[in-house]
Design a protein around this motif. Structure first.
Motif, mmCIF file in Angstrom:
data_model
loop_
_atom_site.group_PDB
_atom_site.id
_atom_site.type_symbol
_atom_site.label_atom_id
_atom_site.label_comp_id
_atom_site.label_asym_id
_atom_site.label_seq_id
_atom_site.Cartn_x
_atom_site.Cartn_y
_atom_site.Cartn_z
ATOM 1 N N LEU A 56 -50.890 -9.369 74.159
ATOM 2 C CA LEU A 56 -51.621 -8.228 73.593
ATOM 3 C C LEU A 56 -52.207 -7.340 74.686
ATOM 4 O O LEU A 56 -52.172 -6.105 74.582
ATOM 5 C CB LEU A 56 -52.737 -8.734 72.683
ATOM 6 N N LEU A 57 -52.746 -7.954 75.736
ATOM 7 C CA LEU A 57 -53.290 -7.166 76.850
ATOM 8 C C LEU A 57 -52.194 -6.358 77.528
ATOM 9 O O LEU A 57 -52.411 -5.199 77.911
ATOM 10 C CB LEU A 57 -53.961 -8.100 77.866
ATOM 11 N N ALA A 58 -51.017 -6.968 77.683
ATOM 12 C CA ALA A 58 -49.889 -6.239 78.274
ATOM 13 C C ALA A 58 -49.486 -5.066 77.385
ATOM 14 O O ALA A 58 -49.145 -3.981 77.879
ATOM 15 C CB ALA A 58 -48.714 -7.190 78.491
ATOM 16 N N ALA A 59 -49.541 -5.274 76.069
ATOM 17 C CA ALA A 59 -49.206 -4.190 75.142
ATOM 18 C C ALA A 59 -50.223 -3.057 75.221
ATOM 19 O O ALA A 59 -49.865 -1.870 75.218
ATOM 20 C CB ALA A 59 -49.138 -4.739 73.715
ATOM 21 N N VAL A 60 -51.514 -3.410 75.294
ATOM 22 C CA VAL A 60 -52.561 -2.401 75.433
ATOM 23 C C VAL A 60 -52.355 -1.609 76.723
ATOM 24 O O VAL A 60 -52.494 -0.373 76.745
ATOM 25 C CB VAL A 60 -53.958 -3.056 75.428
ATOM 26 N N ALA A 61 -52.018 -2.310 77.790
ATOM 27 C CA ALA A 61 -51.786 -1.643 79.072
ATOM 28 C C ALA A 61 -50.608 -0.671 78.984
ATOM 29 O O ALA A 61 -50.676 0.459 79.486
ATOM 30 C CB ALA A 61 -51.532 -2.682 80.160
ATOM 31 N N ALA A 62 -49.526 -1.106 78.338
ATOM 32 C CA ALA A 62 -48.348 -0.248 78.211
ATOM 33 C C ALA A 62 -48.664 1.009 77.407
ATOM 34 O O ALA A 62 -48.239 2.118 77.760
ATOM 35 C CB ALA A 62 -47.208 -1.030 77.556
ATOM 36 N N LEU A 63 -49.410 0.843 76.332
ATOM 37 C CA LEU A 63 -49.797 1.992 75.512
ATOM 38 C C LEU A 63 -50.833 2.865 76.217
ATOM 39 O O LEU A 63 -50.845 4.093 76.065
ATOM 40 C CB LEU A 63 -50.363 1.513 74.172
ATOM 41 N N ALA A 80 -53.957 0.842 83.799
ATOM 42 C CA ALA A 80 -52.946 0.155 83.007
ATOM 43 C C ALA A 80 -52.283 -0.956 83.814
ATOM 44 O O ALA A 80 -52.023 -2.052 83.301
ATOM 45 C CB ALA A 80 -51.897 1.153 82.518
ATOM 46 N N LEU A 81 -52.028 -0.709 85.088
ATOM 47 C CA LEU A 81 -51.423 -1.728 85.953
ATOM 48 C C LEU A 81 -52.368 -2.918 86.139
ATOM 49 O O LEU A 81 -51.935 -4.075 86.120
ATOM 50 C CB LEU A 81 -51.066 -1.125 87.313
ATOM 51 N N PHE A 129 -58.856 -8.027 85.730
ATOM 52 C CA PHE A 129 -59.956 -7.536 84.899
ATOM 53 C C PHE A 129 -61.024 -6.835 85.741
ATOM 54 O O PHE A 129 -61.543 -5.781 85.345
ATOM 55 C CB PHE A 129 -60.583 -8.688 84.122
ATOM 56 N N LEU A 130 -61.371 -7.422 86.879
ATOM 57 C CA LEU A 130 -62.383 -6.795 87.730
ATOM 58 C C LEU A 130 -61.880 -5.458 88.256
ATOM 59 O O LEU A 130 -62.630 -4.467 88.287
ATOM 60 C CB LEU A 130 -62.742 -7.727 88.887
ATOM 61 N N GLY A 131 -60.603 -5.420 88.648
ATOM 62 C CA GLY A 131 -60.025 -4.166 89.107
ATOM 63 C C GLY A 131 -60.013 -3.111 88.024
ATOM 64 O O GLY A 131 -60.282 -1.926 88.278
ATOM 65 N N ALA A 132 -59.720 -3.529 86.791
ATOM 66 C CA ALA A 132 -59.715 -2.583 85.671
ATOM 67 C C ALA A 132 -61.094 -1.986 85.449
ATOM 68 O O ALA A 132 -61.232 -0.782 85.198
ATOM 69 C CB ALA A 132 -59.234 -3.287 84.399
#
Length: 212
Positions: A56-63, A80-81, A129-132
């Motif tokens: 799900l996190l990968a999907a959120v990032a892609a979107l 996103a990356l 997560f910290l980078g985000a």
């Protein structure tokens, strides 16, 4: 749709709340990863939750690569990356679970290549997560977001960083006692993923408000 996605991230990433019911031992384990160890009868619940959360996190990032562009500007791709790295790391963590639980078996030895990959995956998750969060702070500042938004992101970034450090310190000084810092990490990280999911289809409106 975004609310459903956010709720799914929160629920799937926080299966640890079921630990008092599904943990086979007495006291709760020292590591959250022990819940998904091979010697746990309900390990598939926790592994499945992490696997779903990572996807799900990968999907959120892609979107979000495009969905956050008006809100976060040029930082959307980098954010996103970072979130995608956290998602991929979570999937790897779920697939490379611990072979046994040290809290239940004193002879348990989590060593070798599998242990190294597990540690690496956990490190990627934390760094992602910290980078985000750091990127989110920088993006909100650059886009002229209201101070409460920037301040909230900054507090979250500092809080996650402190929890990361506390977990490492406890792992070195008192192995097996980092349950609560890890719970804090997972809870805060899942909230970050959920908030970013909620902002996916708000980009145009938010960007217009910030430019007004």
């Amino acid at each position: 749709m975004r609310r459903l996605l956010a709720a799914a991230v929160l629920l799937s990433y926080n299966t640890w709340v079921l630990a008092p019911l599904l943990w086979a031992g007495g006291p709760l384990p020292g590591y959250l990863s022990e819940l998904a160890a091979d010697d746990q009868p309900w390990q598939w619940v926790f592994r499945g939750g992490d696997l779903l959360a990572g996807l799900l996190l990968a999907a959120v990032a892609a979107l979000g690569r495009r969905g956050w562009r008006d809100l976060l500007g040029r930082w959307s791709t980098l954010l996103a990356l970072a979130l995608a790295a956290a998602g991929v790391g979570t999937v790897a963590d779920a697939l490379g679970n611990m072979p046994c639980s040290p809290s239940m078996d004193v002879t348990c030895q989590d060593t070798g290549l599998a242990a190294a990959l597990h540690t690496l995956a956990s490190g990627v998750v934390g760094t992602g997560f910290l980078g985000a969060l750091v990127l989110l702070v920088l993006a909100l500042r650059e886009m002229g977001a209201p101070r409460p938004q920037v301040g909230g992101a900054l507090v979250a970034a500092v809080g996650l960083g402190l929890l990361d450090v506390l977990t490492l310190v406890l792992a070195a000084l008192s192995p097996g006692s980092q349950w609560w810092p890890q719970v804090g990490q997972v809870l805060l990280s899942s909230m970050v993923g959920a908030v970013l999911a909620l902002r996916l289809d708000r980009g145009d409106d938010a960007g217009a408000r910030l430019r007004a």
